[in-house]
Scaffold this motif. Structure first.
Motif, PDB file in Angstrom:
ATOM      1  N   ASP A  62       1.950  14.303  -9.325  1.00 12.28           N
ATOM      2  CA  ASP A  62       2.906  15.392  -9.541  1.00 12.28           C
ATOM      3  C   ASP A  62       3.221  15.544 -11.026  1.00 12.28           C
ATOM      4  N   ARG A  63       3.338  14.426 -11.719  1.00 13.73           N
ATOM      5  CA  ARG A  63       3.598  14.487 -13.161  1.00 13.73           C
ATOM      6  C   ARG A  63       2.442  15.169 -13.884  1.00 13.73           C
ATOM      7  N   LEU A  64       1.219  14.818 -13.500  1.00 14.42           N
ATOM      8  CA  LEU A  64       0.047  15.462 -14.106  1.00 14.42           C
ATOM      9  C   LEU A  64      -0.017  16.937 -13.742  1.00 14.42           C
ATOM     10  N   ALA A  65       0.414  17.278 -12.522  1.00 18.04           N
ATOM     11  CA  ALA A  65       0.395  18.674 -12.082  1.00 18.04           C
ATOM     12  C   ALA A  65       1.325  19.524 -12.942  1.00 18.04           C
ATOM     13  N   GLU A  66       2.473  18.964 -13.341  1.00 20.53           N
ATOM     14  CA  GLU A  66       3.373  19.701 -14.227  1.00 20.53           C
ATOM     15  C   GLU A  66       2.702  19.984 -15.569  1.00 20.53           C
ATOM     16  N   GLU A  67       1.911  19.019 -15.999  1.00 24.37           N
ATOM     17  CA  GLU A  67       1.271  19.146 -17.304  1.00 24.37           C
ATOM     18  C   GLU A  67       0.072  20.073 -17.256  1.00 24.37           C
ATOM     19  N   TYR A  68      -0.687  20.040 -16.139  1.00 23.85           N
ATOM     20  CA  TYR A  68      -1.949  20.796 -16.079  1.00 23.85           C
ATOM     21  C   TYR A  68      -1.900  22.002 -15.149  1.00 23.85           C
ATOM     22  N   GLY A  69      -0.763  22.262 -14.534  1.00 27.90           N
ATOM     23  CA  GLY A  69      -0.627  23.524 -13.809  1.00 27.90           C
ATOM     24  C   GLY A  69      -0.509  23.419 -12.314  1.00 27.90           C
ATOM     25  N   GLY A  71     -11.461  11.861 -12.602  1.00 25.33           N
ATOM     26  CA  GLY A  71     -12.348  11.632 -13.734  1.00 25.33           C
ATOM     27  C   GLY A  71     -11.851  10.582 -14.706  1.00 25.33           C
ATOM     28  N   ASP A  72     -10.547  10.295 -14.683  1.00 22.77           N
ATOM     29  CA  ASP A  72      -9.996   9.317 -15.627  1.00 22.77           C
ATOM     30  C   ASP A  72      -8.906   8.504 -14.935  1.00 22.77           C
ATOM     31  N   HIS A  73      -9.324   7.404 -14.327  1.00 26.40           N
ATOM     32  CA  HIS A  73      -8.373   6.567 -13.584  1.00 26.40           C
ATOM     33  C   HIS A  73      -7.354   5.902 -14.497  1.00 26.40           C
ATOM     34  N   ALA A  74      -7.630   5.846 -15.796  1.00 27.78           N
ATOM     35  CA  ALA A  74      -6.719   5.200 -16.734  1.00 27.78           C
ATOM     36  C   ALA A  74      -5.411   5.965 -16.875  1.00 27.78           C
ATOM     37  N   LEU A  75      -5.375   7.208 -16.400  1.00 26.25           N
ATOM     38  CA  LEU A  75      -4.151   7.998 -16.452  1.00 26.25           C
ATOM     39  C   LEU A  75      -3.115   7.491 -15.458  1.00 26.25           C
ATOM     40  N   THR A 109      -5.746  20.556  -9.688  1.00 28.73           N
ATOM     41  CA  THR A 109      -6.296  20.253 -11.024  1.00 28.73           C
ATOM     42  C   THR A 109      -5.941  18.821 -11.425  1.00 28.73           C
ATOM     43  N   ALA A 110      -4.698  18.425 -11.136  1.00 26.87           N
ATOM     44  CA  ALA A 110      -4.257  17.068 -11.482  1.00 26.87           C
ATOM     45  C   ALA A 110      -5.110  16.029 -10.768  1.00 26.87           C
ATOM     46  N   LEU A 111      -5.400  16.248  -9.480  1.00 30.77           N
ATOM     47  CA  LEU A 111      -6.235  15.304  -8.726  1.00 30.77           C
ATOM     48  C   LEU A 111      -7.640  15.234  -9.315  1.00 30.77           C
ATOM     49  N   GLN A 112      -8.163  16.390  -9.706  1.00 30.46           N
ATOM     50  CA  GLN A 112      -9.512  16.432 -10.286  1.00 30.46           C
ATOM     51  C   GLN A 112      -9.547  15.654 -11.604  1.00 30.46           C
ATOM     52  N   ILE A 113      -8.522  15.806 -12.428  1.00 33.21           N
ATOM     53  CA  ILE A 113      -8.459  15.088 -13.714  1.00 33.21           C
ATOM     54  C   ILE A 113      -8.326  13.586 -13.468  1.00 33.21           C
ATOM     55  N   ALA A 114      -7.485  13.208 -12.483  1.00 40.17           N
ATOM     56  CA  ALA A 114      -7.289  11.792 -12.176  1.00 40.17           C
ATOM     57  C   ALA A 114      -8.568  11.158 -11.645  1.00 40.17           C
ATOM     58  N   LEU A 156       0.833  -1.204   0.000  1.00 44.53           N
ATOM     59  CA  LEU A 156       0.000   0.000   0.000  1.00 44.53           C
ATOM     60  C   LEU A 156       0.868   1.255   0.000  1.00 44.53           C
ATOM     61  N   LYS A 157       1.965   1.236   0.764  1.00 50.06           N
ATOM     62  CA  LYS A 157       2.871   2.387   0.794  1.00 50.06           C
ATOM     63  C   LYS A 157       3.480   2.615  -0.590  1.00 50.06           C
ATOM     64  N   ARG A 158       3.887   1.545  -1.262  1.00 50.25           N
ATOM     65  CA  ARG A 158       4.429   1.671  -2.614  1.00 50.25           C
ATOM     66  C   ARG A 158       3.378   2.259  -3.558  1.00 50.25           C
ATOM     67  N   LEU A 159       2.154   1.734  -3.520  1.00 50.05           N
ATOM     68  CA  LEU A 159       1.095   2.244  -4.392  1.00 50.05           C
ATOM     69  C   LEU A 159       0.838   3.723  -4.138  1.00 50.05           C
ATOM     70  N   SER A 160       0.826   4.099  -2.861  1.00 53.20           N
ATOM     71  CA  SER A 160       0.523   5.484  -2.510  1.00 53.20           C
ATOM     72  C   SER A 160       1.622   6.432  -2.982  1.00 53.20           C
ATOM     73  N   ASP A 161       2.888   6.042  -2.788  1.00 51.18           N
ATOM     74  CA  ASP A 161       3.994   6.902  -3.220  1.00 51.18           C
ATOM     75  C   ASP A 161       4.034   7.025  -4.741  1.00 51.18           C
ATOM     76  N   VAL A 162       3.753   5.925  -5.449  1.00 48.39           N
ATOM     77  CA  VAL A 162       3.698   5.973  -6.911  1.00 48.39           C
ATOM     78  C   VAL A 162       2.529   6.854  -7.365  1.00 48.39           C
ATOM     79  N   PHE A 163       1.389   6.725  -6.676  1.00 45.17           N
ATOM     80  CA  PHE A 163       0.230   7.566  -6.983  1.00 45.17           C
ATOM     81  C   PHE A 163       0.602   9.047  -6.853  1.00 45.17           C
ATOM     82  N   ASP A 164       1.289   9.409  -5.768  1.00 41.49           N
ATOM     83  CA  ASP A 164       1.701  10.799  -5.564  1.00 41.49           C
ATOM     84  C   ASP A 164       2.643  11.262  -6.678  1.00 41.49           C
ATOM     85  N   ASP A 165       3.561  10.386  -7.098  1.00 39.58           N
ATOM     86  CA  ASP A 165       4.479  10.740  -8.189  1.00 39.58           C
ATOM     87  C   ASP A 165       3.706  11.025  -9.479  1.00 39.58           C
ATOM     88  N   GLU A 166       2.718  10.182  -9.760  1.00 40.83           N
ATOM     89  CA  GLU A 166       1.969  10.346 -11.000  1.00 40.83           C
ATOM     90  C   GLU A 166       1.077  11.592 -10.963  1.00 40.83           C
TER      91      GLU A 166
END
Length: 879
Positions: free
Chosen positions: A164-171, A182-186, A175-180, A152-162
């Protein structure tokens, strides 16, 4: 002049900004990797040193430089600044910098400094977490709680990394959490808010909603929260159903929690240490995977018989993988996969053999128990591998089938099924898949060859397999006058040239048995040079003693695999036999029958033991002669006894009894330089450069180096506890008062040893006292009585000593060092006699077991022995 300076400064600023813009705007991970290599080459830095300059972990730099991960914007700015400092041109770094960077690492390695990451810190964190709940659950159980938490700790840390990656892309992160949402496939795996580690650890708040009746859903405690979290993760990620949610952290028995919430909170706090972040940029999958496997091994060590259900020793799995030599894209299967360790090792070795390939193996595993099935899934995900898993009994209900209900076949099969497993013969005679009758016939009783028949049925036209079995599987029935079905199946496999080889493993490797095992290798398409031949390897010499289990060193694993693959005779290790030789031996395929010493004499090992026994007997005779001579004055009838008496010198009375008048009775404080308690660092059997002596290593007068643990310390801390030759080591706490105060003299082995906190080190005044004399005194009846009279009983039933108590111990001291050393020499002679007898007994024990084994395997025949020296049995006994 001012204008010129201003222009120059402006030019430099522009150049710097241009350089930073170039790097911070990079979207090509390979360009960043090249820049990092250029920095290392220019500044002569290892990856470890570069990580320190950038303020990130070694693993992060390793991933960035490998091009498999892109640093975030802030990190890229730091890299840009360091590149500017190094004077690297803002253009694309040249390809030569990669070679130069590699040379930096190579130079450091040649000097003895390794830049490879170590899992020791991670392993220690995991074991600390396990030990925090160990008091309430045995090893076989607490793995069921700890592994899902780590996952669970690994999943959570990877989730946070992803995110952050979306946050770089969307500002921004919101916003990144809101997009995620809506689309878990990201994302690889979506984690609902209540399952994110920041919320679980209490570092972030969460507004728990009310249920349909208006009641709060807030959990009562940590255990309930964790159960809700893993179930929520499973709901959002169907592939994790039955994987992460198999345990109830809030389970109760008889009104009591299986694990108290306070204990679970301790584990969460350990996992929350920022040094142990488990995100994509923090630890590589293999890095975390090795630490995860370390934890599995530690669980196996404490699980006894049940351990074999979920864990095959690491070195055995790697040996099998190196022998199989899997190729990119091959389909691989383990029908009794446990924790999926054998499949994971196949992929690791495949990457090692072809590091440039991007095509992974296709891995398939079947496992019967729900707990091991879950562990296997987690193990694969943590290693960043995909394993298609199924649950069920592979013998009764194999799950992987083709569209026409036939067994699916594979390029590679590896397995460690249950040894000697009993089966109902009807299962084989009425098998709908017809795995047994056409492949050597139906066996009865033990299921070892039934598993091999199943293995063969799972192999494709060019398939190969490695299966771990009991040693009896390759010998049972051979030489018997009666018909034996296992022997007949073995004959069928040999006659059809399906057995490529057999490897005899050392004793005491496996966690569910002390017995040795064998790896039986099948190949349906042997190369021409190996046709009608069987390679037999005896690996029993490639063993190092360990506690609780022995192990094969990693260098030996590669050497054994290379010897096996070469398929050439190696004296004392590898034998090549033909089908005709196997037939002559009645299909006894045990390597111990065929692999002897250099002269291929089956009695060679017995000969060696007899020679050793003869040498020890001669040594014992010499010691006995010396001992009788030294102690002759005390022999019965000696004139010296009557003339001078047994004491031989005037005596005086002291608090510890009579001692020679010329001796002094001193407090220990007057013969030592200083005393010191040992290190409290946690220890494990995972080797580091710091061996740590513990209570089991302290024997009267000497250090026992057969059961050594190791510690992880900073060099400056290790220096404080490093022993020097002649140091005296006391046991300061023990439940057996006779062991309390027992002391050993450190004589340099193991080299560079430290000492643990349950010991006290005394640095002696070498001009006053001989350390071996002191050790002999404290091991004597008088010495143990003195210590026992001053020991302090504790509430836990143990007895304790402290430095003040040791300082106050009286010790009788001969006036000269020469006299002390003469006493030591006499006592050493007596103990030498004891050691010689102990060695003789050990050799005799080995001789007994060796002869028995050779008699049972036919390597020695009673008819070949000279029995004339034996007394004939009496008529009564014979009757």
């Amino acid at each position: 002049m001012t204008t010129t300076r201003s222009c120059l400064r402006h030019s430099n600023d522009v150049d710097k900004n241009h350089h930073i813009t170039n790097i911070t705007n990079m979207t090509n991970a390979q360009a960043v990797a090249a820049t990092l290599r250029a920095i290392r080459a220019k500044l002569d830095l290892t990856q470890e040193e570069l990580a320190s300059r950038l303020g990130v972990s070694f693993a992060t730099v390793n991933r960035w430089e490998g091009g498999s991960n892109m640093p975030q914007k802030a990190a890229r700015e730091t890299i840009a600044a360091l590149a500017k400092e190094a004077g690297i041109d803002s253009g694309e770094p040249s390809a030569e910098t990669g070679t130069a960077a590699a040379q930096v690492t190579r130079r450091r390695r040649e000097k003895g400094a390794s830049s490879a990451p170590s899992t020791k810190t991670m392993e220690q964190m995991l074991w600390d977490a396990a030990c925090s709940i160990r008091g309430e659950k045995d090893a076989a159980k607490f793995k069921d709680y700890l592994l899902p938490l780590l996952f669970l700790k690994r999943l959570s840390d990877v989730f946070d990394d992803e995110i952050d990656r979306l946050a770089e892309e969307y500002g921004d992160r919101a916003t990144a959490l809101q997009i995620a949402e809506g689309d878990h496939a990201l994302l690889r795996f979506y984690l609902p808010p209540e399952a994110r580690w920041a919320v679980i650890s209490g570092r972030s708040s969460y507004d728990w909603p009310d249920d349909s009746l208006g009641r709060t859903t807030r959990p009562r405690d940590t255990g309930q929260h964790l159960t809700m979290a893993v179930r929520a993760v499973a709901r959002q990620n169907p592939s994790l159903v039955g994987v992460i949610d198999v345990v109830d952290f809030a389970a109760e028995r008889n009104g009591e929690r299986d694990i108290a919430s306070a204990k679970l909170s301790d584990v969460i706090e350990i996992f929350s240490d920022p040094r142990y972040r488990l995100g994509l940029a923090d630890v590589q999958p293999d890095f975390l995977g090795r630490a995860y496997e370390y934890l599995l091994r530690k669980f196996a060590e404490g699980s006894g018989q049940s351990a074999g259900e979920f864990f095959t020793p690491t070195e055995v799995g790697l040996l099998m993988a190196h022998i199989m030599r899997p190729r990119p894209g091959e389909e691989c299967h383990d029908y009794a996969c446990g924790s999926a360790g054998l499949l994971v090792k196949l992929q690791i070795v495949a990457r090692e053999l072809d590091p440039t390939s991007r095509v992974p193996l296709k891995l398939y595993g079947q496992e019967l128990t729900a707990e091991s099935y879950a562990v296997a899934h987690m193990n694969a995900i943590i290693h960043d591998m995909t394993v298609e898993m199924a649950r069920g009994d592979s013998m009764i209900n194999p799950k992987f089938k083709t569209s026409d209900s036939k067994l699916r076949t594979y390029d590679v099969v590896v397995a460690n099924p249950m040894w000697n497993q009993p089966f109902n013969p009807d299962l084989f005679s009425e098998d709908p898949l017809d795995r047994f009758r056409p492949q050597g016939g139906i066996t009865t009783g033990k299921g070892d060859w039934a598993w091999l028949q199943h293995t063969l049925a799972c192999l494709g036209e060019r398939g190969r397999a490695a299966v771990v079995l009991d040693t009896g599987a390759v010998t049972r029935g051979s030489g018997s006058r009666n018909e034996d079905k296992e022997r007949n199946i073995r004959k069928w496999f040999v006659d059809n040239d399906l057995i490529d080889g057999v490897i005899l493993l050392p004793d005491n490797l496996f966690y569910n048995t002390m017995a040795a095992g064998v790896i039986l290798v099948l190949n349906k398409r042997k190369p021409p040079a190996r046709k009608n031949r069987i390679v037999l390897v005896n690996a029993s010499r490639h063993v190092e003693k360990g506690r609780p289990k022995n192990f094969i060193p990693s260098a030996s694993v590669r050497a054994l695999a290379a010897s096996y693959s070469a398929g050439k005779q190696v004296e004392g290790e590898v034998a090549i036999i033909t089908r005709e030789q196997a037939e002559e031996a009645d299909y006894n395929l045990s390597p111990s029958r065929w692999v002897g010493n250099s002269d291929n004499d089956p009695l060679a090992s017995v000969s060696d033991l007899l020679a050793e026994l003869e040498g020890l007997a001669a040594r014992e005779v010499q010691i006995t002669e010396k001992l009788l001579k030294v102690l002759a004055p005390f022999a019965k009838g000696s004139e010296r006894v009557f003339a001078h008496g047994l004491r031989g010198a005037p005596l005086k009375e002291t608090e510890i009894g009579s001692i020679p008048e010329s001796w002094n009775l001193l407090e220990f404080r007057s013969v030592r330089e200083w005393l010191q308690y040992g290190t409290s660092t946690p220890c494990s059997y995972v080797p580091t450069e710091y061996p740590v002596l513990r209570i089991p290593n302290v024997l009267p007068g000497r250090v026992d180096s057969t059961d050594i643990k190791y510690g992880n310390l900073r060099p400056e801390e290790a220096d404080r506890y490093r022993l020097e030759n002649g140091d005296l080591i006391f046991i300061r706490t023990n439940g057996v008062i006779e062991r309390l105060g027992a002391c050993a003299v450190y004589a340099g082995q193991p080299e560079g040893a430290l000492f643990a906190s349950y010991l006290i080190r005394a640095r002696l005044k070498s001009t006053i006292i001989d350390p071996y004399y002191a050790a002999y005194f404290f091991a004597s009846e008088r010495g143990t009585a003195v210590i026992g009279g001053r020991a302090t009983p504790a509430a836990d039933g143990k007895y304790n000593l402290n430095t003040g108590t040791i300082d106050s111990l009286p010790i009788p001291l001969p006036p000269t060092l020469d006299e002390q050393r003469e006493i030591v020499a006499v006592l050493d002679l007596v103990n030498g006699k004891i050691d010689a007898r102990r060695c003789q007994n050990a050799v005799l024990d080995s001789l007994s077991r060796t002869i028995l084994n050779k008699l049972l395997t036919g390597a020695i025949r009673v008819a070949e022995l000279d029995l004339s020296v034996l007394a004939p049995p009496s008529a009564e006994i014979a009757a």
